[in-house]
Design an enzyme around this catalytic site. Structure first.
Site, PDB file in Angstrom:
ATOM      1  N   ASN A 131     -21.179 -72.276  75.170  1.00 15.93           N
ATOM      2  CA  ASN A 131     -20.786 -73.279  74.174  1.00 15.93           C
ATOM      3  C   ASN A 131     -20.413 -72.593  72.874  1.00 15.93           C
ATOM      4  O   ASN A 131     -20.445 -71.369  72.777  1.00 15.93           O
ATOM      5  CB  ASN A 131     -21.907 -74.302  73.979  1.00 15.93           C
ATOM      6  CG  ASN A 131     -23.187 -73.638  73.516  1.00 15.93           C
ATOM      7  OD1 ASN A 131     -23.245 -73.071  72.427  1.00 15.93           O
ATOM      8  ND2 ASN A 131     -24.214 -73.669  74.362  1.00 15.93           N
TER       9      ASN A 131
ATOM     10  N   ASP B 246     -36.430 -76.582  79.834  1.00 15.46           N
ATOM     11  CA  ASP B 246     -36.370 -76.875  78.395  1.00 15.46           C
ATOM     12  C   ASP B 246     -37.392 -75.989  77.683  1.00 15.46           C
ATOM     13  O   ASP B 246     -38.606 -76.187  77.802  1.00 15.46           O
ATOM     14  CB  ASP B 246     -36.658 -78.359  78.165  1.00 15.46           C
ATOM     15  CG  ASP B 246     -36.364 -78.762  76.733  1.00 15.46           C
ATOM     16  OD1 ASP B 246     -36.713 -77.983  75.807  1.00 15.46           O
ATOM     17  OD2 ASP B 246     -35.787 -79.842  76.529  1.00 15.46           O
TER      18      ASP B 246
ATOM     19  N   ASP C 113     -27.687 -76.732  79.135  1.00 15.92           N
ATOM     20  CA  ASP C 113     -28.581 -77.617  79.884  1.00 15.92           C
ATOM     21  C   ASP C 113     -28.521 -77.338  81.383  1.00 15.92           C
ATOM     22  O   ASP C 113     -29.474 -77.571  82.102  1.00 15.92           O
ATOM     23  CB  ASP C 113     -28.206 -79.083  79.622  1.00 15.92           C
ATOM     24  CG  ASP C 113     -28.538 -79.487  78.188  1.00 15.92           C
ATOM     25  OD1 ASP C 113     -29.547 -78.983  77.663  1.00 15.92           O
ATOM     26  OD2 ASP C 113     -27.784 -80.272  77.592  1.00 15.92           O
TER      27      ASP C 113
END
Ligand code: CTP
Length: 424
Positions: free
Chosen positions: A224, A322, A293
């Site tokens: 990202n 997570d 994710d």
């Protein structure tokens, strides 16, 4: 360094006596003088006779904007005092004396309290409580490693001298090793950090930063646009605040803030392994990383080829663990670290930040608009906790990081203060 004012702006109002002893690193001190002035400091240069062999007082005067002092017998008035005592007057208005470069010989002199030239005289004559002595050693690696120098370093530290560096690398003599003077921008960073308040002294802070990269095959992956700048700024601000900082960084091209321990990782799983097992040894955990994710369920050992096919491949994805939620779960039991999550959103910032606060079970979420901040040097934040929210308006990331770190330090102090309830 850019030509805009130093984002730190933080040496404004500081008066620095910049001392040069003899060494080839004097050429770097010319740049340092300029950078100090640009960061807002006033700079009074004092040079030893040996320093004048390497660089002229004319150069240093031009860069600092003030006449240079080189002799203990110089009778020019200093700050209005015309008593022919430059060795006293030069430090009375100073916030610090920074000797850069500090040669091996000059350090030996300091150690013994010798005072046979203006610079060593004023180091001895300064008021130790209000005018700290900072030195940036520069010498050949053998001179630095010599037991005599190392003894001197230890004793100078014990006497309250702050030692910046030295760095390791190629030396003017052609040898490679410890003893290079820090670069001007590194010295500026050290100096700014030196003057910052230390509300996190004795605390350990863990920060994640940057994106993760989830490989599909040897040449492709999912990632990202996170630049890591906010996380790196937080690591720097926490280090400036006196904390021992570990920064776990995804793939970014950013310089490690001074004094920060950095662990480079690539994938979310690597970040998880670098963070979660040791997180409980920290007082604060700040999760700024934009962790992917999802990752490809399987990694192709070889580059996936088109081979003339018009049908696009389909990738099965699997969820990454997570990291923040795992650390927060530990913290609920162990009482630490104090966990701070980030929410990078594209819309409904407050709503999503509050949802994350509850979902991740952390005491503080810092919301920001991802598309508006990724890669930029500035940002705007909203701090969301169980009580409400507070906005930190648009500012450069280091300024925001310092506000945030100050806020976290207050929350820690409130939590740890047994008298707090009584006060309210
Ligand atoms: N985070 C993490 N590990 C993950 C995903 C997120 O530690 N696998 C942390 C981030 O570092 C950040 C916070 O969780 O501090 C929120 O991350 P974000 O990606 O915004 O939240 P998600 O839980 O992934 O929710 P969504 O993608 O739905 O916004």
């Amino acid at each position: 360094m850019s030509d805009t004012p130093h984002p730190d702006g933080d040496l404004s109002g500081k008066h620095i006596v910049l001392g040069l002893s003899g060494g080839i690193a004097c050429y770097k001190t010319a740049e340092l003088a300029r950078a100090l002035v640009k960061a807002g400091a006033t700079v009074q240069v004092v040079m030893t006779e040996a320093a004048e062999q390497f660089i002229t007082a004319v150069t240093m005067q031009a860069l600092s904007g003030r006449p240079v002092f080189t002799s203990a017998w110089d009778d020019r008035a200093v700050d209005g005092a015309a008593n022919n005592m430059a060795h006293i007057n030069l430090t009375r208005q100073a916030d610090a004396v920074l000797v850069a470069p500090a040669s091996a010989d000059f350090m030996a002199k300091l150690l013994h309290g010798r005072a046979d030239d203006l610079l060593s005289l004023l180091c001895l004559a300064r008021r130790v409580e209000s005018c700290p002595l900072l030195i940036a050693p520069a010498m050949n690696r053998e001179m630095w490693a010599h037991p005599a120098t190392q003894r001197n370093v230890a004793q100078l530290r014990a006497d309250g001298t702050h030692i910046f560096g030295p760095a390791s690398g190629e030396q003017a003599c052609g040898e490679v090793g410890d003893g290079r003077m820090l670069e001007p921008e590194e010295l500026i960073e050290e100096l700014i950090g030196f003057f910052r308040p230390k509300p996190l002294a004795g605390k350990r802070v863990l920060v994640t930063a940057g994106p993760t990269f989830e490989p599909i095959d040897p040449v492709r992956g999912i990632t990202n646009l996170s630049s890591g700048k906010m996380g790196f700024a937080i690591a720097r601000a926490a280090s400036e605040a006196g904390a021992e900082v570990t920064l776990v960084a995804g793939p970014v091209h950013l310089a490690t803030p001074r004094g920060v321990r950095r662990i480079d990782v690539r994938t979310a799983l690597q970040m998880f392994d670098a963070v979660v097992p040791g997180a409980g040894h920290h007082d604060v955990f700040v999760a700024t990383a934009a962790v992917a994710d999802w990752r490809p369920a399987s990694l192709s050992e070889q580059k996936i080829k088109k081979n003339g096919s018009k049908i696009a491949p389909i990738f099965e994805l699997t969820e990454n663990p997570d990291i923040l939620a795992a650390v927060a779960k530990q913290a609920l039991v162990a009482g630490r670290p104090f966990c701070v999550g980030f929410a990078a959103e594209s819309h409904d910032l407050l709503k999503h930040s509050r949802e994350k606060l509850e979902r991740k079970q952390v005491p503080l979420i810092v919301g920001n608009l991802g598309p508006a901040t990724f890669g930029r040097d500035d940002n705007a934040l909203v701090l969301v906790d169980a009580q409400g929210h507070r906005e930190l308006p648009q500012a450069d990331k280091l300024t925001l990081a310092r506000w945030l770190v100050g806020d976290i330090a207050m929350r820690l102090a409130d939590r740890d203060s047994p008298t707090q309830e009584k006060k309210q």
